[in-house]
Enzyme design. Structure first.
Site, PDB file in Angstrom:
ATOM      1  N   ASN A   9       0.882  -1.173   0.000  1.00  0.00           N
ATOM      2  CA  ASN A   9       0.000   0.000   0.000  1.00  0.00           C
ATOM      3  C   ASN A   9       0.919   1.222   0.000  1.00  0.00           C
ATOM      4  O   ASN A   9       1.493   1.568   1.022  1.00  0.00           O
ATOM      5  CB  ASN A   9      -0.881  -0.013   1.262  1.00  0.00           C
ATOM      6  N   TRP A  10       1.027   1.835  -1.174  1.00  0.00           N
ATOM      7  CA  TRP A  10       1.969   2.951  -1.297  1.00  0.00           C
ATOM      8  C   TRP A  10       1.449   4.216  -0.612  1.00  0.00           C
ATOM      9  O   TRP A  10       2.199   5.180  -0.455  1.00  0.00           O
ATOM     10  CB  TRP A  10       2.226   3.260  -2.766  1.00  0.00           C
ATOM     11  N   LYS A  11       0.180   4.220  -0.274  1.00  0.00           N
ATOM     12  CA  LYS A  11      -0.445   5.438   0.286  1.00  0.00           C
ATOM     13  C   LYS A  11      -0.161   6.622  -0.649  1.00  0.00           C
ATOM     14  O   LYS A  11      -0.049   6.444  -1.851  1.00  0.00           O
ATOM     15  CB  LYS A  11       0.055   5.698   1.704  1.00  0.00           C
ATOM     16  N   GLU A 166      -5.897  -4.899  10.314  1.00  0.00           N
ATOM     17  CA  GLU A 166      -4.884  -3.860  10.521  1.00  0.00           C
ATOM     18  C   GLU A 166      -5.171  -3.127  11.835  1.00  0.00           C
ATOM     19  O   GLU A 166      -5.975  -2.188  11.858  1.00  0.00           O
ATOM     20  CB  GLU A 166      -4.923  -2.854   9.369  1.00  0.00           C
ATOM     21  N   GLY A 172       2.098   2.166  10.651  1.00  0.00           N
ATOM     22  CA  GLY A 172       3.075   3.243  10.513  1.00  0.00           C
ATOM     23  C   GLY A 172       3.736   3.643  11.821  1.00  0.00           C
ATOM     24  O   GLY A 172       4.411   4.664  11.892  1.00  0.00           O
ATOM     25  N   SER A 211       2.967  -2.332  10.378  1.00  0.00           N
ATOM     26  CA  SER A 211       4.412  -2.397  10.605  1.00  0.00           C
ATOM     27  C   SER A 211       4.983  -3.794  10.346  1.00  0.00           C
ATOM     28  O   SER A 211       5.867  -4.256  11.064  1.00  0.00           O
ATOM     29  CB  SER A 211       4.763  -1.907  12.013  1.00  0.00           C
ATOM     30  N   GLY A 232       2.735  -1.219   4.296  1.00  0.00           N
ATOM     31  CA  GLY A 232       2.830   0.211   4.024  1.00  0.00           C
ATOM     32  C   GLY A 232       4.281   0.619   3.825  1.00  0.00           C
ATOM     33  O   GLY A 232       4.843   0.489   2.725  1.00  0.00           O
ATOM     34  N   GLY A 233       4.919   1.097   4.885  1.00  0.00           N
ATOM     35  CA  GLY A 233       6.274   1.651   4.786  1.00  0.00           C
ATOM     36  C   GLY A 233       7.266   0.745   4.073  1.00  0.00           C
ATOM     37  O   GLY A 233       8.029   1.198   3.201  1.00  0.00           O
TER      38      GLY A 233
HETATM   39  C1  PEP Z   1      -0.906   0.154   5.920  1.00  0.00           C
HETATM   40  O1  PEP Z   1      -0.971   1.348   5.762  1.00  0.00           O
HETATM   41  O2  PEP Z   1      -1.765  -0.575   5.414  1.00  0.00           O
HETATM   42  C2  PEP Z   1       0.200  -0.379   6.728  1.00  0.00           C
HETATM   43  C3  PEP Z   1       0.125  -1.611   7.159  1.00  0.00           C
HETATM   44  O3  PEP Z   1       1.249   0.484   6.973  1.00  0.00           O
HETATM   45  P1  PEP Z   1       2.637   0.121   7.699  1.00  0.00           P
HETATM   46  O4  PEP Z   1       3.121  -1.180   7.117  1.00  0.00           O
HETATM   47  O5  PEP Z   1       3.532   1.276   7.377  1.00  0.00           O
HETATM   48  O6  PEP Z   1       2.329   0.008   9.156  1.00  0.00           O
END
Ligand code: PEP
Length: 248
Positions: A9-11, A166, A172, A211, A232-233
């Site tokens: 998920n590049w956001k 999630e 994040g 995360s 995400g990240g």
């Molecule tokens: C997300 O935004 O779906 C996510 C899981 O972010 P991160 O991996 O950065 O926590």
């Protein structure tokens, strides 16, 4: 047997130049992967994903879709527009959309139906906040989110759904649910799915997101009801993303 899915998920990150490097890096490292892998990019970069990824093992998708089919909805993007760019996946109900755009469970459910009707795969996010977890409400919160989704869905369509657990406090933040904490919620979600359709519940993929990184992916992905990750990240760095893919 559920095939694991690792989805980035590049956001709201990226640029034409940075995406080109990221996509090329992921594609180059994918050949030996047997799990399903995808990236969900900002909508303006879906044409770039289509051009770069058509014919490759890396799928692509969007991060949201409109409830509406077309018309006077300034700024919105319809599912048929996503089909124009051969999207396979759509993330729905991400906690950032729920928090910053006021998306409700009912709206997420309608979006899910649009996506399924169009033949795309919805990745529907559920999860509790830190305050909800600390007050012992995790099961009630994710259960209520799932109830609204499942009430809208035809039992026969259950297998078309991907769920992402999630925990909001883990997104994040660098804080990850332990594998046991995540598995406990995934098992609750699987039981909810089974109430809807006991035959199809075992084939529905439930991803963990929050995360997930190269150093914790393996133990999370080893849990019996964790069928992949929404990343995400770590999805913005080809080496990290590929390390998670290879853990799966
Ligand atoms: C997300 O935004 O779906 C996510 C899981 O972010 P991160 O991996 O950065 O926590």
């Amino acid at each position: 047997m559920r095939r694991k899915l690792i989805c980035g998920n590049w956001k709201m990150n990226g640029s034409l130049a940075a995406n080109a490097v990221l996509l090329a890096g992921i594609k180059a490292g994918l050949s030996q992967s047997s799990c399903e892998v995808a990236v969900c990019a900002p909508a303006v970069y879906l044409a770039q994903c289509q051009a770069a990824l058509t014919g490759s093992a890396l799928g692509w998708g969007a991060q949201d879709v409109s409830i509406h089919a077309s018309g006077a909805y300034t700024g919105e993007i319809s599912v048929s527009m996503l089909q124009d760019f051969a999207c396979k996946y759509v993330i729905l109900g991400h906690s950032e959309r729920r928090a910053y755009h006021g998306e409700t469970d009912a709206q997420v459910a309608l979006k899910m139906l649009r996506v399924i009707q169009a033949g795309l795969t919805p990745i529907v996010c559920v999860g509790e906040t830190l305050a909800e977890r600390e007050s012992g409400q995790t099961q009630a919160v994710v259960g209520a989110q799932m109830d609204v989704l499942l009430a809208a869905l035809d039992a026969a369509d259950l297998a078309k759904l991907v769920v992402a657990y999630e925990p909001v406090w883990a997104i994040g933040t660098g804080k990850t649910a332990t594998p046991e904490m995540a598995q406990e919620v995934h098992a609750i979600l699987r039981a909810k799915l089974a109430q809807k359709n006991a035959k199809l519940a075992p084939v529905v993929r439930i991803l963990y997101g929050g995360s997930m990184k190269p150093d914790n992916a393996q133990e999370l992905l080893a849990m019996p009801d964790i069928d992949g990750g929404l990343i995400g990240g770590a999805a913005l760095n080809p080496a990290d993303f590929l390390a998670i893919v290879h853990s799966a």
